[in-house]
Write a protein that holds these residues in place. Structure first.
Motif, PDB file in Angstrom:
ATOM      1  N   TYR A   1     -35.356  14.991  -7.579  1.00 58.73           N
ATOM      2  CA  TYR A   1     -36.295  15.709  -6.864  1.00 58.73           C
ATOM      3  C   TYR A   1     -36.618  15.412  -5.480  1.00 58.73           C
ATOM      4  O   TYR A   1     -36.764  15.820  -4.229  1.00 58.73           O
TER       5      TYR A   1
ATOM      6  N   TYR B   1     -34.136  13.821  -3.514  1.00 58.17           N
ATOM      7  CA  TYR B   1     -33.754  14.929  -2.583  1.00 58.17           C
ATOM      8  C   TYR B   1     -34.329  15.662  -0.907  1.00 58.17           C
ATOM      9  O   TYR B   1     -34.458  16.242  -0.448  1.00 58.17           O
TER      10      TYR B   1
ATOM     11  N   ILE C   1     -41.739  21.506  -9.884  1.00 60.85           N
ATOM     12  CA  ILE C   1     -40.482  22.261 -10.429  1.00 60.85           C
ATOM     13  C   ILE C   1     -40.615  22.978 -12.144  1.00 60.85           C
ATOM     14  O   ILE C   1     -41.585  22.490 -12.763  1.00 60.85           O
TER      15      ILE C   1
ATOM     16  N   VAL D   1     -37.766  25.807  -7.716  1.00 57.61           N
ATOM     17  CA  VAL D   1     -38.951  24.657  -7.041  1.00 57.61           C
ATOM     18  C   VAL D   1     -39.667  25.310  -6.057  1.00 57.61           C
ATOM     19  O   VAL D   1     -39.444  25.869  -5.650  1.00 57.61           O
TER      20      VAL D   1
ATOM     21  N   GLU E   1     -28.524  18.328 -10.225  1.00 57.97           N
ATOM     22  CA  GLU E   1     -28.961  17.139  -9.860  1.00 57.97           C
ATOM     23  C   GLU E   1     -28.186  18.180  -8.098  1.00 57.97           C
ATOM     24  O   GLU E   1     -28.958  18.284  -7.411  1.00 57.97           O
TER      25      GLU E   1
ATOM     26  N   GLY F   1     -30.798  20.966  -7.055  1.00 63.99           N
ATOM     27  CA  GLY F   1     -32.200  20.483  -6.508  1.00 63.99           C
ATOM     28  C   GLY F   1     -30.894  19.931  -5.460  1.00 63.99           C
ATOM     29  O   GLY F   1     -32.121  19.685  -4.477  1.00 63.99           O
TER      30      GLY F   1
END
Length: 206
Positions: A61, A64, A92, A126, A168, A171
């Motif tokens: 994350y 990302y 998170i 998040v 994924e 995220g």
């Protein structure tokens, strides 16, 4: 060949055709170049804290976030050991896998039957904040949620792969949303001037 090319050019000029380029010209992707009188803030993104039950998400994350903020947040993302104007930290908060659809299979002695999950959703939350490196002043804070659906198959191992991919993707959606929101924040001028004027001479502590 040079003589032929020169002849063609003379014919075009003689026929009244003229080639002229004005303005900044086209850009890749069709976006226009926007001039700004403020320097681009330098941003360090530190590894997120994972407070969810799902392990090993913090590194992915964080990557990302670095990728999305590099391309669409109005900042220049720099490594943790370089001088920066801003620092992003976050966590998170939660990960949940709710069921979207299921089927009921009749069983002997049970009128309701047993439920079989057909489709689920990966949901992540998040929270991040951005502070000035020099003054520790809070510049921006935001909570973002991302989600992605996936189907359930009879293969339990393959289901785990599908769930991981959905997490994924969720995220990535959350990171893209955060980067877009911070870009709007900068464009609105809220905290952009103070961030840009902060000297980039103080290294960010690891």
């Amino acid at each position: 060949m040079p003589l032929v090319t020169a002849g063609c050019l003379l014919m075009l000029v003689g026929c009244g055709y003229q080639f002229r380029v004005e303005g900044a010209g086209p850009t890749i992707g069709g976006s226009t170049v926007r001039a700004s009188d403020q320097p681009t803030p330098r941003l360090v993104i530190r590894t997120l804290v994972n407070n969810s039950f799902e392990p090993n998400l913090e590194t992915r994350y964080t990557n990302y976030l670095r990728r999305e903020f590099s391309s669409g947040s109005g900042t220049q993302v720099v490594p943790d050991n370089e001088a920066a104007d801003l620092v992003l930290t976050g966590q998170i908060l939660s990960v949940s896998i709710p069921t979207l659809s299921f089927s009921l299979t009749p069983t002997p002695g049970n009128q309701t039957g047993s439920a079989t999950t057909l489709e689920s959703r990966a949901e992540v939350t998040v929270a991040v904040k951005i502070e000035e490196t020099r003054t520790k002043k809070l510049v921006w804070t935001q909570i973002s949620k991302g989600s992605s659906e996936f189907y359930i198959t009879p293969d339990l191992q393959f289901n785990r792969v599908l769930q991981t991919r959905a997490l994924e993707q969720a995220g990535r959606f959350a990171a893209e949303d955060l980067a877009s929101r911070f870009l709007l924040h900068l464009e609105a001028g809220i905290g952009a001037k103070s961030a840009a004027e902060a000297p980039s001479t103080v290294p960010v502590a690891k």
